[in-house]
Design a protein around this motif. Structure first.
Motif, PDB file in Angstrom:
ATOM      1  N   GLY A  79      -5.702  -2.229  -1.193  1.00 55.05           N
ATOM      2  CA  GLY A  79      -5.415  -1.224  -0.181  1.00 55.05           C
ATOM      3  C   GLY A  79      -5.278   0.157  -0.786  1.00 55.05           C
ATOM      4  O   GLY A  79      -5.863   0.468  -1.831  1.00 55.05           O
ATOM      5  N   ASP A 139       0.847  -1.191   0.000  1.00 60.30           N
ATOM      6  CA  ASP A 139       0.000   0.000   0.000  1.00 60.30           C
ATOM      7  C   ASP A 139       0.879   1.237   0.000  1.00 60.30           C
ATOM      8  O   ASP A 139       1.206   1.798   1.057  1.00 60.30           O
ATOM      9  CB  ASP A 139      -0.913  -0.003   1.233  1.00 60.30           C
ATOM     10  CG  ASP A 139      -1.828  -1.221   1.279  1.00 60.30           C
ATOM     11  OD1 ASP A 139      -2.218  -1.698   0.203  1.00 60.30           O
ATOM     12  OD2 ASP A 139      -2.144  -1.686   2.387  1.00 60.30           O
ATOM     13  N   THR A 168      -1.447  -5.394   2.275  1.00 58.85           N
ATOM     14  CA  THR A 168      -2.792  -5.937   2.410  1.00 58.85           C
ATOM     15  C   THR A 168      -2.850  -7.356   1.843  1.00 58.85           C
ATOM     16  O   THR A 168      -2.379  -7.616   0.731  1.00 58.85           O
ATOM     17  CB  THR A 168      -3.816  -5.047   1.679  1.00 58.85           C
ATOM     18  OG1 THR A 168      -3.866  -3.767   2.318  1.00 58.85           O
ATOM     19  CG2 THR A 168      -5.210  -5.664   1.708  1.00 58.85           C
ATOM     20  N   ARG A 213      -9.450 -10.655   3.992  1.00 57.78           N
ATOM     21  CA  ARG A 213      -8.686  -9.440   3.713  1.00 57.78           C
ATOM     22  C   ARG A 213      -8.314  -8.741   5.014  1.00 57.78           C
ATOM     23  O   ARG A 213      -9.145  -8.541   5.906  1.00 57.78           O
ATOM     24  CB  ARG A 213      -9.506  -8.502   2.837  1.00 57.78           C
ATOM     25  CG  ARG A 213      -8.851  -7.154   2.599  1.00 57.78           C
ATOM     26  CD  ARG A 213      -9.661  -6.295   1.663  1.00 57.78           C
ATOM     27  NE  ARG A 213      -9.215  -4.914   1.691  1.00 57.78           N
ATOM     28  CZ  ARG A 213      -9.702  -3.958   0.922  1.00 57.78           C
ATOM     29  NH1 ARG A 213     -10.671  -4.232   0.064  1.00 57.78           N
ATOM     30  NH2 ARG A 213      -9.237  -2.731   1.002  1.00 57.78           N
ATOM     31  N   SER A 214      -7.042  -8.366   5.136  1.00 56.62           N
ATOM     32  CA  SER A 214      -6.576  -7.602   6.290  1.00 56.62           C
ATOM     33  C   SER A 214      -5.271  -6.921   5.928  1.00 56.62           C
ATOM     34  O   SER A 214      -4.608  -7.290   4.957  1.00 56.62           O
ATOM     35  CB  SER A 214      -6.373  -8.494   7.518  1.00 56.62           C
ATOM     36  OG  SER A 214      -5.295  -9.399   7.310  1.00 56.62           O
ATOM     37  N   SER A 215      -4.906  -5.916   6.715  1.00 55.93           N
ATOM     38  CA  SER A 215      -3.687  -5.151   6.468  1.00 55.93           C
ATOM     39  C   SER A 215      -2.747  -5.228   7.653  1.00 55.93           C
ATOM     40  O   SER A 215      -3.179  -5.353   8.801  1.00 55.93           O
ATOM     41  CB  SER A 215      -4.023  -3.679   6.170  1.00 55.93           C
ATOM     42  OG  SER A 215      -4.801  -3.575   4.989  1.00 55.93           O
ATOM     43  N   SER A 220       1.275   0.126   5.004  1.00 57.90           N
ATOM     44  CA  SER A 220       0.865  -1.254   5.236  1.00 57.90           C
ATOM     45  C   SER A 220       0.987  -2.103   3.981  1.00 57.90           C
ATOM     46  O   SER A 220       1.214  -1.615   2.877  1.00 57.90           O
ATOM     47  CB  SER A 220      -0.593  -1.284   5.723  1.00 57.90           C
ATOM     48  OG  SER A 220      -1.442  -0.648   4.784  1.00 57.90           O
TER      49      SER A 220
END
Length: 413
Positions: free
Chosen positions: A404, A95, A102, A115-117, A100
């Motif tokens: 992201g 990102d 993602t 999905r997560s960062s 971050s």
């Protein structure tokens, strides 16, 4: 103690450019005039864009913080309410517009429930995935290590090179291209020094520290490694060259790669961006403007030119084991003359399919079976969008997936 290699004088490879032929992608006089015009305008007015000299100011972190020290313990965890399983075939995307990386499922329009960062450091650019599941990320602050199984950052290794204040944006200092040695013992990262030549920093993956810094050219967009691990290549955007580094001695030499010449200098748009290493013979493949493919012999420095057909400004590259080359077209320099964004799929024999894309894109990764290409929408210049284009290579069908903030680098997990 870090070893810093001495710079070796530049050597320019012989450039063999054939006379322009008739047909698509042969408007050389237009390109040359445009390069000169862009050089004069951009250098005189200091406008932002791909042609900028890298000295333009960028946003500085609000907290004014200095780069973080290397950490051997997890320092950033994924956002969300609990542990998330990372499945094979998921993507990890940097990102560039945030701090971050993602994780996302490309089969779902919103990136899926997984999905997560994970915070890694300011303005992450390139990413390289190791066999042990560690993702190495080039940020403005240092090289981050991310455990893709637990989705935690396990280290942030500061650079040895002085890159100035930690900033964001297209011309920020710090890491850009990044690659791993075949044995996984070293990470190579191209470090941009705004307004000057860059460096290739070498990180020991076990000790998690920088062990060598080698001078390279300006703004090392991309880093690649020969299949035998004996050479490392930086693609130096603002100096029109590729730096070849011997991974045994750390001696370096530069090969000029300028199919359109160097007219316009720092203001030119007609510069190298990304490189792919051809599996069959180790040649370096550098696309230019959807018109010319520079094929570089890294040992002799010889450069020969092959024609291309997309007729658009080009950035990211990838190559599969069978030699198929994928090239991202970011869009036209001159909308009146050039074609729009695209993905070129070039067969080993040179035949090309050009798949249109909607909006600017930056880099590309390909699934293990070669059936799907993932093209990031981040783009290093303005006009980016926060998602990926997922391309069915056989049919040319394209669909979009949310990602992201300004996604650039892509790795297939």
């Amino acid at each position: 103690m870090t070893h810093r290699a001495e710079e070796v004088p530049r050597t320019v490879g012989a450039v063999f450019t054939p006379a322009p032929s008739t047909g698509p992608g042969t408007r050389t006089p237009v390109r040359r005039r445009l390069a000169a015009l862009m050089g004069a305008v951009l250098l005189g007015a200091a406008l932002a864009g791909c042609a900028n000299d890298g000295a333009a100011p960028a946003e500085t972190r609000d907290d004014g913080a200095a780069p973080a020290e290397a950490s051997a313990r997890p320092s950033s965890a994924p956002t969300g309410d609990g542990p998330v399983r990372t499945s094979e075939g998921m993507l990890l995307v940097t990102d560039f517009g945030a701090d971050s990386v993602t994780f996302l499922d490309p089969s779902e329009p919103d990136g899926g429930s997984g999905r997560s960062s994970v915070k890694v450091g300011t303005a992450p650019y390139g990413v390289a995935l190791a066999d042990d599941g560690t993702a190495w990320v080039a940020t403005a602050e240092g090289v981050a290590a991310v455990d893709t199984a637990t989705r935690e950052r396990t280290a942030l290794i500061p650079y040895e090179t002085d890159t100035g204040p930690v900033t964001t944006g297209e011309y920020r200092g710090g890491g850009m291209g990044i690659a791993l040695s075949p044995d996984g013992k070293h990470v190579y990262v191209g470090v941009n020094v705004p307004g000057g030549n860059g460096a290739l920093e070498v990180v020991d993956t076990r000790e998690r520290r920088v062990v060598t810094a080698v001078p390279v050219g300006r703004r090392p967009f991309d880093v690649d490694v020969s299949r035998d691990g004996r050479q490392v290549y930086t693609t130096d955007h603002d100096s029109f060259d590729v730096t070849v580094v011997d991974a045994g001695t750390w001696r370096s030499r530069r090969i000029e790669v300028a199919p359109y010449g160097t007219e316009g200098g720092l203001g030119s748009w007609l510069k190298p961006h990304y490189t792919a290493v051809r599996p069959s013979d180790g040649a370096l493949l550098l696309p230019f403007e959807g018109e010319r493919l520079a094929v570089v012999d890294p040992d002799s420095g010889r450069v020969r030119i092959e024609g291309m057909t997309a007729d658009t400004h080009q950035h990211g590259t990838a190559v599969t084991e069978d030699g198929t080359l994928y090239v991202v077209g970011t869009g036209p320099i001159d909308p009146a003359e050039d074609e729009g964004p695209s993905l070129t799929v070039r067969a080993p024999g040179g035949e090309e399919r050009v798949i249109p894309l909607d909006g600017p894109h930056e880099d590309v990764a390909v699934s293990a079976d070669g059936r799907t290409a993932y093209v990031s929408g981040g783009f290093t210049r303005d006009g980016y969008w926060n998602g990926l284009s997922v391309v069915d290579v056989a049919t040319g069908e394209v669909r979009r997936v949310e990602a992201g903030a300004r996604p650039l680098g892509v790795a297939v997990l």
